[in-house]
Design an enzyme around this catalytic site. Structure first.
Site, mmCIF file in Angstrom:
data_model
loop_
_atom_site.group_PDB
_atom_site.id
_atom_site.type_symbol
_atom_site.label_atom_id
_atom_site.label_comp_id
_atom_site.label_asym_id
_atom_site.label_seq_id
_atom_site.Cartn_x
_atom_site.Cartn_y
_atom_site.Cartn_z
ATOM 1 C CD GLU A 76 -2.526 1.236 2.586
ATOM 2 O OE1 GLU A 76 -2.934 0.273 2.764
ATOM 3 O OE2 GLU A 76 -2.747 2.053 3.485
ATOM 4 C CD GLU A 99 -3.106 7.514 5.609
ATOM 5 O OE1 GLU A 99 -3.153 7.059 6.266
ATOM 6 O OE2 GLU A 99 -1.117 6.976 5.763
#
Length: 527
Positions: free
Chosen positions: A155, A160
């Protein structure tokens, strides 16, 4: 973000990886950058383009990952993603759907006819992130159409952040041979005195078979390769095709406690683009101390016959691939014009010179001034010890001596104080903690200082009650140095700026070392 499924890891992967890694070329994608992306959504319409994006709705249970694998609190709904004035808005609301008390939206490009998935390249989005406790916006990527389970399939989190610590942006990779062996590597970049949420910024990664790099506004801030992993064979980013995801979770394992009073909150996305090749970018610090030197360099450059023209607020220039700037007390943009066989590129990074701070309060000089009370000491603290080697940095005859407990991973010196009535000054960089340190610990040893509310924080309820933490690294061994603690994390957004009444000093946290530290002049500096 992450998702979990129950597929099986392929055991032969580690052997195949070792062979491929040994045979990997020294450089990758040294092709000229193209002005034309292989995929772009400029969000110029009046609704989400469903030829490019697929909505993922609900609480995750229909995908076999209730709570979306992260204990998230929202139900994703199509209505929460709108397009207007060239911007995609993903809005989190206090709104009950089924068992969930919040709604938001999640979009992905998987197998879409107008987009899909890609292997390697530059992936970027220009976004304005939200504030508000519990908000968890993300721009990230997962492998498409693979039978290999997460996290073995990998991933890549391009960007974020969380609402309570919007002064930080995070870039992460997830990997590991199985769910039980899930691992991740995270890097962050912080902004002072404002935050990333105050404006739009371009968040991007450049992904090549054996290197992934993260950027904000073309400033490189982190790079990961197989050598950064405990087991390089866990690297899984060589050749899977990845699809993109845009979402804003509410709460969950990273989002934290939700501030209902701050809702609704919106993640705004100006565009998403994918390029086959990287483009020139810059490396170097975007926050510097006054009266220090910093070097800025060009990275990801392709082409031949390059010429460079650098400019800086200090008046210093260069015609080389890098520029060293001697900063004074004022910041500004460091810029370069690059011309070569690939074309002409102009890059710039705005640089903040931190304010010049002077000592405004002594917390403890281990002589006549002590404004803290020691409540917990894991190792051995001698509060009055002879200075082992007085010098120009510290000539005090009396200092503290601290022997770290080799049996404790997180060795603590806990101090009560009333001298931090407003911790926001430290988050913004308008104030800072300083400490004189003399130690036999290796150069680069971290010293961590945490601000807490002692009425809430306990040994077993992390992160509650922990306002923020600050870090400094030793630069010499067996000699005095004056360390400045820099912001490292805004931990618990529900701990108010006005609630700090405790400091916790952690020498070399998360290790089992028994080094000796001499400490002096724990102080607050401001301007």
């Amino acid at each position: 973000m992450h998702n979990i499924d129950s597929s099986r890891f392929t055991p032969l992967r580690s052997l195949l990886f070792a062979c491929a890694f040994l045979a990997a070329p020294a450089s990758y994608a040294q092709q000229c950058p193209s002005a034309t992306p292989v995929f772009a959504d400029e969000f110029n319409g009046t609704a989400v383009d469903t030829s490019k994006w697929q909505f993922q709705n609900g609480d995750g249970c229909s995908y076999g990952i209730c709570g979306w694998g992260n204990n998230e609190l929202q139900s994703y709904q199509t209505a929460n993603a709108t397009v207007a004035n060239g911007v995609l808005s993903i809005t989190a609301k206090k709104q009950r759907v089924g068992s969930k008390a919040y709604t938001s939206a999640r979009l992905r490009t998987l197998n879409m006819p107008g987009s899909g998935q890609w292997t390697h390249g530059r992936f970027e989005a220009r976004m304005k992130i939200p504030t508000g406790g519990g908000m968890w916006p993300a721009f990230w990527a997962l492998p498409a159409n693979t039978t290999v389970a997460w996290p073995a399939s990998g991933e890549i989190d391009v960007q974020e952040s969380t609402g309570q610590k919007h002064m930080f942006a995070l870039g992460t990779i997830h990997y590991g041979s199985s769910n039980a062996n899930h691992q991740f590597l995270t890097s962050s970049i912080y902004k002072q005195p404002d935050s990333w949420a105050d404006a739009f910024h371009v968040y991007s990664v450049v992904w090549t078979p054996y290197k992934i790099s993260w950027y904000i506004d073309d400033l490189l801030y982190a790079t990961k390769t197989p050598s950064d992993m405990a087991n390089p064979a866990d690297w899984t980013f060589e050749n899977y095709a990845y699809y993109l995801i845009l979402n804003m979770a509410v709460g969950g394992s990273l989002g934290g406690k939700v501030n209902d009073a701050a809702l609704p909150q919106t993640l705004q996305v100006d565009y998403v683009r994918v390029y086959a090749n990287p483009q020139p970018s810059l490396s170097g610090p975007h926050i510097v101390e006054p009266n220090t030197a910093a070097t800025y360099s060009i990275v990801d450059e392709a082409g031949t016959g390059s010429s460079y023209v650098w400019t800086s607020p200090t008046g210093q220039t260069s015609n080389a691939k890098s520029l060293t700037v001697n900063w004074g007390s004022t910041g500004g943009p460091v810029s370069v014009a690059i011309s070569n066989s690939c074309g002409t590129f102009n890059k710039s990074v705005p640089v903040l010179v931190s304010p010049q701070l002077t000592r405004t309060a002594i917390l403890d000089d281990y002589e006549s001034n002590r404004k803290v009370s020691y409540t917990t000491v894991t190792g051995q603290l001698t509060q009055s010890s002879a200075n082992p080697a007085p010098n120009a940095v510290n000539g005090s005859p009396t200092v503290a001596k601290y022997v770290r407990s080799a049996a404790s991973s997180y060795d603590l010196i806990t101090m009560g104080t009333t001298l931090v009535p407003d911790a926001s000054f430290y988050v913004r960089g308008d104030k800072a903690f300083y400490l004189d340190v003399y130690s036999n610990a290796p150069v680069g040893t971290p010293m961590l200082l945490q601000l807490e509310n002692a009425n809430v924080a306990t040994a077993s309820n992390f992160p509650l009650g922990r306002h923020s933490k600050y870090i400094a690294y030793t630069t010499v061994q067996n000699s005095w140095q004056r360390l400045k603690f820099l912001l490292n994390d805004r931990i618990d957004g529900s701990t108010a700026d006005t609630a700090v009444n405790q400091l916790v000093l952690l020498p070399n946290p998360n290790t089992l070392t028994g080094d000796t530290y001499y400490l002096d002049n724990l102080a607050i500096y401001g301007h």
